[in-house]
Design a protein around this motif. Structure first.
Motif, mmCIF file in Angstrom:
data_model
loop_
_atom_site.group_PDB
_atom_site.id
_atom_site.type_symbol
_atom_site.label_atom_id
_atom_site.label_comp_id
_atom_site.label_asym_id
_atom_site.label_seq_id
_atom_site.Cartn_x
_atom_site.Cartn_y
_atom_site.Cartn_z
ATOM 1 N N GLN A 134 -9.327 -73.970 99.577
ATOM 2 C CA GLN A 134 -8.115 -73.377 99.026
ATOM 3 C C GLN A 134 -8.112 -73.481 97.500
ATOM 4 O O GLN A 134 -7.689 -72.549 96.798
ATOM 5 C CB GLN A 134 -6.889 -74.061 99.613
ATOM 6 C CG GLN A 134 -6.682 -73.783 101.089
ATOM 7 C CD GLN A 134 -5.460 -74.475 101.660
ATOM 8 O OE1 GLN A 134 -4.513 -74.779 100.938
ATOM 9 N NE2 GLN A 134 -5.466 -74.730 102.959
ATOM 10 N N LYS A 135 -8.577 -74.605 97.000
ATOM 11 C CA LYS A 135 -8.663 -74.770 95.549
ATOM 12 C C LYS A 135 -9.611 -73.730 94.954
ATOM 13 O O LYS A 135 -9.338 -73.153 93.894
ATOM 14 C CB LYS A 135 -9.136 -76.193 95.222
ATOM 15 C CG LYS A 135 -9.271 -76.495 93.731
ATOM 16 C CD LYS A 135 -7.959 -76.413 92.992
ATOM 17 C CE LYS A 135 -7.036 -77.557 93.307
ATOM 18 N NZ LYS A 135 -7.417 -78.830 92.739
ATOM 19 N N LYS A 136 -10.714 -73.450 95.646
ATOM 20 C CA LYS A 136 -11.673 -72.450 95.164
ATOM 21 C C LYS A 136 -11.054 -71.055 95.128
ATOM 22 O O LYS A 136 -11.351 -70.263 94.226
ATOM 23 C CB LYS A 136 -12.918 -72.455 96.052
ATOM 24 C CG LYS A 136 -13.773 -73.704 95.917
ATOM 25 C CD LYS A 136 -14.929 -73.683 96.912
ATOM 26 C CE LYS A 136 -15.773 -74.931 96.825
ATOM 27 N NZ LYS A 136 -16.867 -74.942 97.824
ATOM 28 N N VAL A 137 -10.197 -70.739 96.095
ATOM 29 C CA VAL A 137 -9.518 -69.440 96.084
ATOM 30 C C VAL A 137 -8.656 -69.314 94.829
ATOM 31 O O VAL A 137 -8.678 -68.290 94.136
ATOM 32 C CB VAL A 137 -8.653 -69.249 97.348
ATOM 33 C CG1 VAL A 137 -7.821 -67.966 97.235
ATOM 34 C CG2 VAL A 137 -9.529 -69.198 98.590
ATOM 35 N N GLY A 138 -7.888 -70.358 94.531
ATOM 36 C CA GLY A 138 -7.063 -70.341 93.331
ATOM 37 C C GLY A 138 -7.882 -70.209 92.059
ATOM 38 O O GLY A 138 -7.509 -69.476 91.136
ATOM 39 N N LEU A 139 -9.010 -70.910 92.000
ATOM 40 C CA LEU A 139 -9.866 -70.834 90.818
ATOM 41 C C LEU A 139 -10.499 -69.452 90.691
ATOM 42 O O LEU A 139 -10.627 -68.912 89.576
ATOM 43 C CB LEU A 139 -10.959 -71.905 90.899
ATOM 44 C CG LEU A 139 -10.470 -73.355 90.813
ATOM 45 C CD1 LEU A 139 -11.618 -74.328 91.039
ATOM 46 C CD2 LEU A 139 -9.807 -73.632 89.466
ATOM 47 N N ALA A 140 -10.898 -68.874 91.818
ATOM 48 C CA ALA A 140 -11.459 -67.524 91.787
ATOM 49 C C ALA A 140 -10.422 -66.523 91.284
ATOM 50 O O ALA A 140 -10.737 -65.598 90.516
ATOM 51 C CB ALA A 140 -11.958 -67.125 93.176
ATOM 52 N N MET A 141 -9.168 -66.691 91.718
ATOM 53 C CA MET A 141 -8.084 -65.840 91.227
ATOM 54 C C MET A 141 -7.959 -65.951 89.704
ATOM 55 O O MET A 141 -7.871 -64.951 88.992
ATOM 56 C CB MET A 141 -6.762 -66.243 91.878
ATOM 57 C CG MET A 141 -6.610 -65.844 93.328
ATOM 58 S SD MET A 141 -6.240 -64.093 93.495
ATOM 59 C CE MET A 141 -5.940 -64.016 95.267
ATOM 60 N N ALA A 142 -7.934 -67.182 89.218
ATOM 61 C CA ALA A 142 -7.754 -67.411 87.787
ATOM 62 C C ALA A 142 -8.893 -66.807 86.972
ATOM 63 O O ALA A 142 -8.667 -66.124 85.963
ATOM 64 C CB ALA A 142 -7.645 -68.911 87.521
ATOM 65 N N LEU A 143 -10.125 -67.050 87.403
ATOM 66 C CA LEU A 143 -11.281 -66.587 86.639
ATOM 67 C C LEU A 143 -11.473 -65.079 86.731
ATOM 68 O O LEU A 143 -12.205 -64.500 85.928
ATOM 69 C CB LEU A 143 -12.545 -67.306 87.126
ATOM 70 C CG LEU A 143 -12.567 -68.828 86.924
ATOM 71 C CD1 LEU A 143 -13.863 -69.420 87.441
ATOM 72 C CD2 LEU A 143 -12.361 -69.191 85.455
ATOM 73 N N SER A 144 -10.829 -64.441 87.701
ATOM 74 C CA SER A 144 -10.915 -62.986 87.851
ATOM 75 C C SER A 144 -9.742 -62.271 87.204
ATOM 76 O O SER A 144 -9.736 -61.043 87.103
ATOM 77 C CB SER A 144 -10.953 -62.607 89.338
ATOM 78 O OG SER A 144 -11.979 -63.267 90.025
ATOM 79 N N SER A 145 -8.740 -63.012 86.777
ATOM 80 C CA SER A 145 -7.474 -62.427 86.347
ATOM 81 C C SER A 145 -7.566 -61.629 85.058
ATOM 82 O O SER A 145 -6.781 -60.717 84.829
ATOM 83 C CB SER A 145 -6.420 -63.531 86.173
ATOM 84 O OG SER A 145 -6.756 -64.376 85.073
#
Length: 282
Positions: A134-145
């Motif tokens: 779940q943490k990786k999903v949030g980080l992927a969101m941030a780095l793709s934003s």
């Protein structure tokens, strides 16, 4: 990008957390905000994101007052808290579809690639993923934003060794030069070789704020089998005596963030030994 002037903040019925805090940052840095648990790292990020409001002082982020929560401001700031905040009934892909239209420069392809590299199934419901996934999903969101400012609170908490390594690699490779990332953490080793700048928050004040290049130019980090007479700071370890010296003719060494942190939080005036210091509040 960020200007903090004489900022005061406290929680109701608790001692004051920040008093006359000053700090500023320009664009295009990966900044590590280091501090012990309870030092105020999470609160500082939430103030920058407009989720907590200062009691006094002036605060400007990207030219906005964060507490006004203007849509143009929110489109440029992505905050990933330490705790799980994702909607468990959705898959990561469905959540991406809902969130992406709000961020003008969100890159869906990058998001998919990051999930692949993080080994996360984009079609699995988030509630069925582990805390680390779940943490990786949030980080992927941030780095793709594509946001100008990305705020990460303890991003490596819950990640295994391979996950931490993947995060460091992608953090460096995905970001553009006009993006700034502030990472709040007490897991100092997890940030090795990723930071451009470090700030150390202790007892409600920023005790050190400096570029890593300046620290490497000005300080020498080493290990000795005995005490080093001219050491700025030293402590015993299993390998011997770790120490920091003012650098004169010594070869440049890698900045030991853990030792630097221990020195600063022990009251050593590290900033006075730097050739050039960024913002410093004591």
């Amino acid at each position: 990008m960020i200007q903090v002037q004489n900022l005061d903040f406290s929680y109701p019925k608790k001692p004051q957390l920040f008093s006359k805090l000053n700090w500023e940052s320009s664009t295009g840095n990966i900044i590590g905000m280091l501090g012990k648990n309870g030092a105020g790292k999470s609160s500082f990020l939430r103030i920058l994101a407009g989720l907590l409001f200062p009691d006094n002082g002036q605060l400007s982020v990207l030219g906005f007052s964060p507490e006004e929560r203007a849509s143009a401001f929110l489109q440029e700031v992505f905050f990933v808290p330490n705790e799980n905040y994702l909607p468990g009934h959705l898959s990561a892909e469905r959540y991406r579809q809902i969130l992406q239209p709000f961020y003008p420069r969100f890159d869906g392809e990058t998001f998919s690639q990051l999930l692949d590299r993080f080994e996360v199934n984009s079609q699995e419901k988030i509630k069925n993923l582990s805390f680390g996934q779940q943490k990786k999903v949030g980080l992927a969101m941030a780095l793709s934003s594509g946001c100008a400012l990305i705020l990460l609170d303890e991003p490596t908490n819950g990640l295994d060794i391979s996950g931490k390594s993947a995060f460091r690699k992608e953090l460096i490779s995905v970001l553009s030069e006009d993006q700034t990332v502030i990472i709040a953490t007490h897991l100092i080793r997890d940030l090795e070789n990723t930071l451009d700048r470090v700030m150390i928050l202790d007892q409600g004040q920023i005790k050190l704020d400096a570029d890593l290049s300046d620290l490497a130019d000005s300080l020498h980090f080493g290990i000795s089998q005995s005490a080093v007479p001219d050491a700025i700071f030293s402590q015993s370890s299993a390998l011997g005596v770790q120490f920091i010296q003012a650098r004169t003719t010594q070869a440049q060494t890698v900045v030991n963030l853990e030792l630097l942190f221990e020195g600063v939080t022990s009251g050593v005036p590290i900033a006075s030994f730097l050739s050039k210091t960024n913002s410093l509040t004591t």
